[in-house]
Design a protein around this motif. Structure first.
Motif, PDB file in Angstrom:
ATOM      1  N   PHE A   1      28.255  91.359  20.086  1.00 56.21           N
ATOM      2  CA  PHE A   1      28.563  91.784  18.730  1.00 56.21           C
ATOM      3  C   PHE A   1      28.754  93.296  18.664  1.00 56.21           C
ATOM      4  CE2 PHE A   1      25.959  87.909  18.123  1.00 56.21           C
ATOM      5  CZ  PHE A   1      26.912  87.136  17.466  1.00 56.21           C
ATOM      6  N   ARG A   2      29.862  93.680  17.998  1.00 56.23           N
ATOM      7  CA  ARG A   2      30.058  95.094  17.686  1.00 56.23           C
ATOM      8  C   ARG A   2      29.727  95.259  16.204  1.00 56.23           C
ATOM      9  NH1 ARG A   2      34.194  97.887  20.516  1.00 56.23           N
ATOM     10  NH2 ARG A   2      35.452  96.012  20.269  1.00 56.23           N
ATOM     11  N   ILE A   3      28.721  96.077  15.914  1.00 58.78           N
ATOM     12  CA  ILE A   3      28.215  96.204  14.554  1.00 58.78           C
ATOM     13  C   ILE A   3      28.856  97.384  13.835  1.00 58.78           C
ATOM     14  CG2 ILE A   3      26.141  96.388  13.127  1.00 58.78           C
ATOM     15  CD1 ILE A   3      26.247  93.864  14.867  1.00 58.78           C
ATOM     16  N   ASN A   4      29.464  97.095  12.688  1.00 65.17           N
ATOM     17  CA  ASN A   4      30.027  98.138  11.821  1.00 65.17           C
ATOM     18  C   ASN A   4      31.002  99.053  12.551  1.00 65.17           C
ATOM     19  OD1 ASN A   4      30.308  99.345   9.317  1.00 65.17           O
ATOM     20  ND2 ASN A   4      28.646 100.809   9.660  1.00 65.17           N
ATOM     21  N   GLY A   5      31.713  98.500  13.516  1.00 68.58           N
ATOM     22  CA  GLY A   5      32.724  99.275  14.234  1.00 68.58           C
ATOM     23  C   GLY A   5      32.169 100.323  15.170  1.00 68.58           C
ATOM     24  N   LYS A   6      30.861 100.282  15.397  1.00 69.84           N
ATOM     25  CA  LYS A   6      30.240 101.311  16.239  1.00 69.84           C
ATOM     26  C   LYS A   6      29.578 100.651  17.447  1.00 69.84           C
ATOM     27  CE  LYS A   6      29.209 104.251  12.252  1.00 69.84           C
ATOM     28  NZ  LYS A   6      28.139 104.861  11.434  1.00 69.84           N
ATOM     29  N   PRO A   7      30.284 100.533  18.554  1.00 68.94           N
ATOM     30  CA  PRO A   7      29.683  99.905  19.734  1.00 68.94           C
ATOM     31  C   PRO A   7      28.552 100.753  20.293  1.00 68.94           C
ATOM     32  CG  PRO A   7      31.785 100.888  20.299  1.00 68.94           C
ATOM     33  CD  PRO A   7      31.667 100.979  18.809  1.00 68.94           C
ATOM     34  N   SER A   8      27.501 100.105  20.745  1.00 69.06           N
ATOM     35  CA  SER A   8      26.401 100.834  21.380  1.00 69.06           C
ATOM     36  C   SER A   8      26.869 101.348  22.731  1.00 69.06           C
ATOM     37  CB  SER A   8      25.198  99.907  21.570  1.00 69.06           C
ATOM     38  OG  SER A   8      25.387  99.072  22.701  1.00 69.06           O
ATOM     39  N   VAL A   9      26.070 102.221  23.311  1.00 71.23           N
ATOM     40  CA  VAL A   9      26.426 102.788  24.612  1.00 71.23           C
ATOM     41  C   VAL A   9      26.574 101.691  25.659  1.00 71.23           C
ATOM     42  CG1 VAL A   9      24.004 103.248  25.232  1.00 71.23           C
ATOM     43  CG2 VAL A   9      25.824 104.549  26.330  1.00 71.23           C
ATOM     44  N   PHE A  10      25.736 100.662  25.602  1.00 70.11           N
ATOM     45  CA  PHE A  10      25.827  99.580  26.583  1.00 70.11           C
ATOM     46  C   PHE A  10      27.083  98.743  26.377  1.00 70.11           C
ATOM     47  CE2 PHE A  10      21.026  99.200  27.772  1.00 70.11           C
ATOM     48  CZ  PHE A  10      21.141 100.373  28.492  1.00 70.11           C
ATOM     49  N   LEU A  11      27.460  98.517  25.140  1.00 71.25           N
ATOM     50  CA  LEU A  11      28.689  97.758  24.885  1.00 71.25           C
ATOM     51  C   LEU A  11      29.897  98.543  25.383  1.00 71.25           C
ATOM     52  CD1 LEU A  11      29.801  95.169  23.700  1.00 71.25           C
ATOM     53  CD2 LEU A  11      29.960  96.299  21.478  1.00 71.25           C
ATOM     54  N   LYS A  12      29.912  99.843  25.159  1.00 71.20           N
ATOM     55  CA  LYS A  12      31.003 100.683  25.668  1.00 71.20           C
ATOM     56  C   LYS A  12      31.066 100.617  27.189  1.00 71.20           C
ATOM     57  CE  LYS A  12      30.776 104.180  21.993  1.00 71.20           C
ATOM     58  NZ  LYS A  12      30.366 105.582  21.705  1.00 71.20           N
ATOM     59  N   GLU A  13      29.918 100.733  27.827  1.00 67.98           N
ATOM     60  CA  GLU A  13      29.879 100.714  29.295  1.00 67.98           C
ATOM     61  C   GLU A  13      30.324  99.363  29.838  1.00 67.98           C
ATOM     62  OE1 GLU A  13      26.183 103.893  29.970  1.00 67.98           O
ATOM     63  OE2 GLU A  13      25.958 101.790  30.528  1.00 67.98           O
TER      64      GLU A  13
END
Length: 734
Positions: free
Chosen positions: A614-626
C-alpha cells in the motif's frame, strides 16, 4: 552406497548448489540459503548421505534446531524420506536440550544436583513483579513485565557486562523500567532458590564447557558432526557453545542467512555468520541462491532491496519460476483506508492469504472491523500487551477520570501528564481536600489551594476539558485528550512514540461514547487474549477454515502464502525510524535500520504468487521506494506502461472477482464538477480509499474517482455513480 545410487533410490531432485552442500561433510561449512531455496531438504538429505554413503554412526551426529517444533518437523521430514528406523537413531535437539544434557552430565561427574529449571513463565513473572514492587513500591503492567523479560533474555544471550547493562538503562526511554537493579536482584533470588531459567541454562552450560576440559572432550567425542539450522537466529552465547563443541576445525555445518536475521530483540547474532571464516580456519562458504517459492517479479525486487544492506555476504537470489509479475501497489488515501480495503478483500477471499504486519498493535483496527462485520479470519499467536501499555492506560484513566472527577487515585496517575505545572505535593493536597469536601479534585485545587496564576489558569482549562469529554463521541474524546488535555505534547516532550494514540483513534471511529469505547477495548483485549496460544478462527466461517490469516512478520517466518498483503508500510511505523546513514552514523543505528530492512525482506518473500503493498496518501515510505526502485516493466504490455507511475508490475490477479478494484477506470462523462462551484467543493471532499455512506447501499469504500463519476465498493460489489446525481440528491455522506 555410492552417491548416484543414493540419489536414484530415494528419488531426490537437487540442483547443483544443493548437491554440493549435501556432499560437503568434512570440516566447517557455512551454507547461506536464500528464502524458498530448499534448505531443510538439503539438511535432511545431507543427514541421509552421512549415514548411508559416508558410514558415519548416528550417535556421532547432532542436529540443532531453533525450537522444539522444528526438531519434530525435521525428524518427520527425515523419516518421510529415509524411514522411521533411521530417524529414531539420530539426535535432534534444541540448543537448550543439549545444554540440559551438558549440565546433567557435569552434575553426575562432580556428585552435585543441578539447579532446578523453572519452565513456568508465570512463576518467573511473579518473581520479577515481586522484585520490582519491593524496589519501587509500584506494580508492573503486563507490557512492562514482557519488556523486562525480553531485556533479561537479551542480557544473558548477548553476554553483556555490568557496564553494558547499565548502559541499557541510560539509553532507555524516560519512563521505562530500569533493568539493571531488577536483573541483579533476580539473579540473586534465582541462586538462593537453586533455580535457573532457560537463558541461565545456556550460560551455565557455557561456563561448564569453558572450565571443564573433561566435559568438553566428552561431548566433542560424542558429537563429531554438528549441524545447525536457522543459524542466523542463534545468539552470541549459543554460538559460543556450538563453537566450543565443534572446535575450530571441527565438522560444523551451519545453515542460515543473515538477510533473514530478524530477532535482534532476542539477541540474535548474525555477525557470527559474517565472521565464520575468521573463526573457523579452512571453512567453506556455500550458497543456495535459487528461490522455488515466489514469482520472479517478487524475487527480483526482494533481491535488489536486501542488497542495500552492508553487513551481509554477497549473494544473488534468483527465481526458479520465471513469471515476471507478482508485485502490486495499491494507492490509498490514509492508513485507515487499508482496513476497509482489506475487509472487502477478506469478504471475497477464497484462497490462502496472509495479512502481515510489523507489530501486533498495527492489526488491531483491522481486527476490530473484521469482527464487527463477521468476517472470518485466522489469528496467529499474538499478545494483548498493547492494552496494558502505559499510553493506553493513560487514555483509559483520563476517560475514567472525566466520568469520575472525584477519583483521587486516577488523578494521581495522570495529573503530571496534563501540563498543569502542578507539583506532587499540591496534587496530594488537592486529593485530600477533594475527599474532605466531597468535591472533584480539580475543583478542590482551584477553590482551596493558593496556586500560581499560570497553574490556576491551566487547571481551570483542564477541568473544563474533562467536563466536556463525557458528552463527546469516542473519536472526539481521543482528540480532546490528545490536544485539549495536552497529552500529545507530553508524549513528544518525553520522546515517546505516539503510534498507540493513532491505533486508539482508529479503534474509536465506530463507537458513539467514551464509555462504549472503553467497553470495546475490554472486548478486543479478550478477543486477542483468546488467540494468544496459537491459531484462532472467528465465527462466521461455517465450519470451514478461514482463508485469511493475520500474522506478525516474525510469526510468519519460515511460512509461505499464495498471496501476501503488507500492512502499514509507513515511515515511523515500518520502518520505525529512518536515520540518515552516513560514514559517521553510529554502528548500532545502522544495525537497527538494517534489521528493519531484513524484516521487510522476510515479509515480502513469504508471498508465492501475489504481493500487495500500500502507498498511503501518495507518499511511499523509504522501504516502498527501495523495493520498487528500478523495477523493469515487461516489454509490450500496455497495461504495465500505463501503470508505470506505480513503479510496480501487476500480477493480473485481483483480491476481487471483478479485477483490481483500485485500478482507475475511464468512466462516461455526465457533468463536469468544474462547472459548478458547489459540486466541485463536494467532489474535493472525496478521495480514493475514503469510507462513505450511501443512503441505499450503506457503507462502502471509494475505489476510483474523476471529475464526473465515482466508483464505490460496497459489501455486495462495485457500483458506479454520477457525482452530480449524488450531490443534488444528497445520497452520499462521509
Amino acid at each position: 552406497m555410492d552417491f548416484e545410487l543414493f540419489i536414484k533410490q530415494y528419488q531426490l531432485t537437487l540442483n547443483e548448489q544443493q548437491l554440493k552442500a549435501v556432499q560437503a561433510v568434512e570440516g566447517p561449512v557455512l551454507l547461506l540459503a536464500v528464502p524458498g531455496s530448499g534448505k531443510t531438504t538439503v539438511l535432511v538429505t545431507r543427514l541421509g548421505y552421512m549415514l548411508l554413503c559416508c558410514g558415519i554412526p548416528a550417535d556421532n551426529i547432532l542436529t540443532i534446531t531453533y525450537t522444539v517444533s522444528a526438531t519434530q518437523d525435521m525428524k518427520r521430514r527425515f523419516a518421510g524420506i529415509f524411514g522411521e528406523q533411521a530417524a529414531g537413531k539420530l539426535e535432534f535437539r534444541t540448543i537448550n536440550g543439549i545444554c540440559s544434557k551438558i549440565i546433567s552430565y557435569y552434575g553426575r561427574a562432580i556428585g552435585k544436583k543441578p539447579f532446578s529449571l523453572i519452565s513456568d513463565e508465570r512463576r518467573i513473572g511473579q518473581i520479577l513483579s515481586g522484585i520490582y514492587h519491593e524496589q519501587t513500591g509500584e506494580y508492573l503492567t503486563e507490557n512492562e513485565l514482557r519488556s523486562l523479560k525480553t531485556s533479561i533474555t537479551f542480557i544473558k544471550n548477548s553476554m553483556l557486562t555490568k557496564e553494558e547493562i547499565q548502559k541499557l538503562d541510560e539509553e532507555a526511554e524516560e519512563d521505562a523500567v530500569k533493568v539493571a537493579p531488577v536483573y541483579e536482584a533476580y539473579q540473586r533470588e534465582m541462586r538462593q532458590q537453586s533455580a535457573m531459567d532457560y537463558d541461565d541454562q545456556m550460560c551455565y552450560a557455557l561456563q561448564i564447557l569453558k572450565k571443564s576440559p573433561r566435559v568438553l572432550e566428552y561431548f566433542r567425542q560424542q558429537y563429531q558432526y554438528i549441524l545447525v539450522d536457522e543459524a542466523q537466529d542463534t545468539s552470541k552465547v549459543q554460538h559460543a557453545i556450538i563453537s566450543l563443541l565443534a572446535g575450530e576445525r571441527g565438522n560444523l555445518f551451519m545453515v542460515g542467512d543473515e538477510d533473514q536475521s530478524i530477532y535482534g530483540f532476542r539477541a540474535a547474532y548474525p555477525k557470527a555468520l559474517l565472521s565464520f571464516e575468521e573463526d573457523h580456519p579452512d571453512a567453506k562458504v556455500l550458497k543456495l541462491e535459487t528461490n522455488y517459492r515466489s514469482f520472479a517479479g517478487i524475487v527480483s525486487a526482494a533481491d535488489r532491496f536486501i542488497r542495500r544492506n552492508k553487513e551481509r555476504h554477497e549473494k544473488h537470489m534468483v527465481a526458479a519460476n520465471d513469471v515476471s509479475s507478482g508485485v502490486r501497489v495499491t494507492e490509498l488515501k490514509s492508513r485507515y483506508a487499508q482496513y476497509s480495503w482489506l475487509c472487502s478483500m477478506a469478504e471475497n477471499c477464497t484462497e490462502k492469504t496472509a495479512v502481515l504486519y510489523r507489530d501486533n498493535e498495527t492489526m488491531l483496527p483491522l481486527l476490530d472491523l473484521m469482527d464487527r462485520r463477521g468476517i472470518p479470519y485466522w489469528l496467529r499467536s499474538t499478545e494483548a500487551v498493547f492494552f496494558t501499555h502505559r499510553i493506553v492506560q493513560d487514555v483509559r484513566n483520563m476517560i475514567l477520570f472525566a466520568l469520575h472527577p472525584e477519583d483521587t487515585e486516577l488523578f494521581m496517575q495522570i495529573y503530571y501528564k496534563l501540563g498543569m505545572y502542578l507539583d506532587k505535593a499540591s496534587a496530594i493536597q488537592a486529593c485530600h481536600l477533594g475527599r474532605k469536601h466531597g468535591i472533584p479534585v480539580l475543583e478542590a485545587a482551584l477553590r482551596y489551594l493558593k496556586l500560581p496564576k499560570q497553574t490556576a489558569a491551566r487547571c481551570r482549562d483542564v477541568m473544563q476539558e474533562f467536563q466536556y469529554l463525557p458528552q463527546d463521541t469516542a473519536k472526539d474524546a481521543i482528540g480532546r485528550i490528545s490536544f485539549g488535555l495536552g497529552y500529545s505534547a507530553y508524549l513528544k516532550n518525553a520522546g515517546l512514540d505516539d503510534n498507540k494514540l493513532y491505533i486508539l483513534r482508529s479503534l474509536s471511529y465506530q463507537e458513539e461514547t467514551p464509555q462504549s469505547f472503553l467497553d470495546r477495548l475490554d472486548y478486543l483485549q479478550q478477543l486477542v487474549s483468546q488467540g494468544s496460544s496459537g491459531m484462532r478462527e472467528t465465527a462466521g466461517a461455517a465450519g470451514a477454515k478461514a482463508p485469511v490469516i493475520l500474522s506478525t512478520i516474525h510469526s510468519a517466518k519460515g511460512l509461505e502464502y499464495e498471496r501476501v498483503f503488507l500492512l502499514d508500510i509507513v515511515d515511523g511505523v515500518f520502518p520505525t525510524e529512518v536515520p540518515e546513514i552516513t560514514k559517521h552514523t553510529a554502528p548500532e543505528v545502522r544495525q537497527a535500520f538494517e534489521e528493519e530492512r531484513r524484516i521487510f525482506y522476510v515479509a515480502v518473500t513469504r508471498a508465492k504468487r501475489e504481493l500487495t503493498l500500500f502507498r498511503i496518501n501518495g507518499k511511499p515510505s523509504v522501504f516502498l521506494k527501495e523495493f520498487l526502485a528500478k523495477e523493469k516493466q515487461p516489454a509490450g504490455k500496455d497495461t504495465d506502461r500505463k501503470n508505470k507511475r506505480n513503479a510496480a508490475s501487476y500480477s493480473g490477479q485481483s483480491a476481487f472477482s471483478g479485477g483490481n478494484p483500485y485500478k482507475k477506470r475511464k468512466m462516461p462523462s455526465i457533468r463536469s464538477a468544474a462547472s459548478d462551484p458547489e459540486l466541485k467543493k463536494f467532489a474535493d471532499t472525496l478521495a480514493v480509499g475514503m469510507i462513505v455512506k450511501h443512503k441505499r447501499f450503506g457503507e462502502g469504500v471509494i475505489t476510483a474517482l474523476d471529475d464526473t463519476t465515482i466508483e464505490i465498493l460496497f459489501g455486495k460489489g462495485l457500483k458506479n455513480f454520477s457525482l452530480a446525481m449524488l450531490y443534488t440528491q444528497g445520497l452520499l455522506s462521509t
